[in-house]
Design a protein around this motif. Structure first.
Motif, PDB file in Angstrom:
ATOM      1  N   VAL A   8      15.148  -7.336  -1.910  1.00  0.00           N
ATOM      2  CA  VAL A   8      15.905  -6.372  -0.973  1.00  0.00           C
ATOM      3  C   VAL A   8      15.294  -6.281   0.437  1.00  0.00           C
ATOM      4  CG1 VAL A   8      16.992  -4.003  -0.820  1.00  0.00           C
ATOM      5  CG2 VAL A   8      16.762  -5.344  -2.999  1.00  0.00           C
ATOM      6  N   PHE A   9      15.838  -6.664   1.552  1.00  0.00           N
ATOM      7  CA  PHE A   9      15.261  -6.410   2.831  1.00  0.00           C
ATOM      8  C   PHE A   9      16.039  -5.444   3.572  1.00  0.00           C
ATOM      9  CE2 PHE A   9      14.726 -11.068   1.569  1.00  0.00           C
ATOM     10  CZ  PHE A   9      13.326 -11.177   1.604  1.00  0.00           C
ATOM     11  N   MET A  10      15.433  -4.839   4.515  1.00  0.00           N
ATOM     12  CA  MET A  10      16.188  -4.050   5.475  1.00  0.00           C
ATOM     13  C   MET A  10      15.669  -4.481   6.980  1.00  0.00           C
ATOM     14  SD  MET A  10      15.414   0.018   4.050  1.00  0.00           S
ATOM     15  CE  MET A  10      16.406   0.780   5.329  1.00  0.00           C
ATOM     16  N   ASP A  18       9.542   3.408   5.744  1.00  0.00           N
ATOM     17  CA  ASP A  18       9.221   4.237   4.941  1.00  0.00           C
ATOM     18  C   ASP A  18       9.589   3.677   3.415  1.00  0.00           C
ATOM     19  OD1 ASP A  18       8.424   6.561   6.315  1.00  0.00           O
ATOM     20  OD2 ASP A  18      10.478   6.972   6.774  1.00  0.00           O
ATOM     21  N   MET A  19      10.704   2.957   3.393  1.00  0.00           N
ATOM     22  CA  MET A  19      11.049   2.159   2.172  1.00  0.00           C
ATOM     23  C   MET A  19      10.102   1.239   1.640  1.00  0.00           C
ATOM     24  SD  MET A  19      13.843   3.624   1.113  1.00  0.00           S
ATOM     25  CE  MET A  19      13.338   5.246   1.688  1.00  0.00           C
ATOM     26  N   PHE A  20       9.500   0.576   2.650  1.00  0.00           N
ATOM     27  CA  PHE A  20       8.612  -0.742   2.294  1.00  0.00           C
ATOM     28  C   PHE A  20       7.205  -0.013   1.750  1.00  0.00           C
ATOM     29  CE2 PHE A  20       5.249  -3.800   3.547  1.00  0.00           C
ATOM     30  CZ  PHE A  20       5.691  -4.680   2.806  1.00  0.00           C
ATOM     31  N   GLY A  44      10.907  -6.162   2.021  1.00  0.00           N
ATOM     32  CA  GLY A  44      10.490  -6.634   3.378  1.00  0.00           C
ATOM     33  C   GLY A  44      11.262  -6.098   4.429  1.00  0.00           C
ATOM     34  N   ILE A  45      10.824  -6.129   5.550  1.00  0.00           N
ATOM     35  CA  ILE A  45      11.435  -5.639   6.877  1.00  0.00           C
ATOM     36  C   ILE A  45      11.607  -6.887   7.514  1.00  0.00           C
ATOM     37  CG2 ILE A  45      11.347  -4.231   8.818  1.00  0.00           C
ATOM     38  CD1 ILE A  45       9.292  -2.438   7.284  1.00  0.00           C
ATOM     39  N   ILE A  46      13.084  -7.248   8.159  1.00  0.00           N
ATOM     40  CA  ILE A  46      13.388  -8.207   8.982  1.00  0.00           C
ATOM     41  C   ILE A  46      13.187  -7.605  10.452  1.00  0.00           C
ATOM     42  CG2 ILE A  46      14.845  -9.886   9.645  1.00  0.00           C
ATOM     43  CD1 ILE A  46      16.080  -9.542   6.981  1.00  0.00           C
TER      44      ILE A  46
END
Length: 315
Positions: free
Chosen positions: A211-213, A251-253, A260-262
């Motif tokens: 799950v990425f944001m 925050d979520m990570f 992960g964050i993109i």
């Protein structure tokens, strides 16, 4: 569209534009001044976007020019065939899906789609899916499983549609069924939050191996405005609510709720959609390469373990 915190940057960009027009029209050499102003603008952009508040990131996630699911799909895939209908009630246009080709590999895409203008927003129901939308999503995911095709979901919704008709047709049941069935899918599932990720409306297509944001998106059980209206009986405290909810990608990570964050282009995804799409595509390809190494049973086991570990505290 210029957001409040972007106005100082927009003012400088207007001055830069005027300076370039003056230099061209009057045939004056203003190259040194232009270069100096460009550096100032770049510096201000970095300073502004590196120190955004949570509420400012929420605003950026809703920017009118921000790319939507279909924008990314058409940019990422060599071709895309959209599939329609839940084979039961109707074709929910707030939920889109279909088969696309990523560098020679067929992938099933599912996502929420908003509209650009008033007519499109009404047609897409502002990205708020009805039960038939979630049932269409599940039908397409089951089809992908049948033909051994990986699944990519693109999440961007203010929530599932809360209307009376939606509840009568089983909104809660449709989302709950999706959660259960997505845990058991035998193919790789990658979820990317590209805008708003609100409540069960987002979670209904967000159970994945990865799950990425995107950097300037949010993911929460409730929107800041709704939280404010419940706690303070007013929308005036939405900024405080956003801070309390801790709903940003960072925050979520940090809370181990995403994988992960993109990173987005400076200024937001809408500033360079092609670059943003290429980063999403690369993240999908890397994740698929990792997930392909696991047997279906192991992927399912790790998927369940990941979500079951969320919110667990050891004292």
């Amino acid at each position: 569209m210029v957001l409040e915190f972007e106005k100082p940057i927009a003012d400088l960009e207007n001055k830069l534009r005027e300076m370039k027009e003056l230099a061209k029209g009057k045939n004056i050499d203003l190259s040194a001044d232009i270069h100096s102003l460009e550096e100032k603008i770049q510096s201000l952009k970095k300073e502004t976007f590196q120190t955004l508040t949570r509420w400012q990131r929420v605003q950026l996630s809703r920017h009118a020019d921000r790319p939507y699911a279909l924008d990314y799909i058409y940019e990422i895939t060599n071709d895309f065939i959209e599939l329609h209908g839940d084979r039961n009630v109707a074709d929910d246009k707030a939920m889109i899906g279909g088969l696309g080709d990523i560098d020679g590999r067929t992938v099933m895409f599912v996502g929420q789609q908003k509209g650009r203008n008033t007519k499109q927003r009404q047609e897409r129901n502002f990205g708020m899916a009805n039960p038939e939308g979630y049932r269409k999503a599940l039908r397409l995911m089951k089809m992908a499983e049948k033909f051994n095709k990986p699944i990519v979901t693109l999440i961007d919704t203010p929530g599932a549609f809360p209307g009376l008709e939606a509840e009568e047709r089983g909104q809660g049941e449709a989302i709950a069924r999706n959660l259960r069935e997505m845990f058991k899918l035998k193919v790789p599932v990658i979820c990317v939050i590209i805008g708003e990720g609100a409540s069960g409306g987002a979670l209904g297509i967000a159970i994945g191996d990865r799950v990425f944001m995107l950097e300037n998106t949010w993911y929460s059980v409730i929107s800041p405005e709704s939280c404010s209206s419940i706690l303070w009986r007013s929308w005036d405290y939405k900024e405080q609510a956003a801070e309390a909810l801790k709903l940003t990608a960072a925050d979520m990570f940090n809370n181990k709720l995403i994988d992960g964050i993109i990173e987005e282009p400076l200024g937001g995804a809408h500033k360079d959609m092609k670059l943003m799409a290429s980063r999403i595509k690369e993240s999908i390809k890397v994740a698929l390469a990792e997930l392909d190494k696991l047997k279906p049973e192991k992927r399912i086991e790790k998927r369940i373990e990941k979500f079951c570990a969320m919110g667990v505290v050891n004292e």
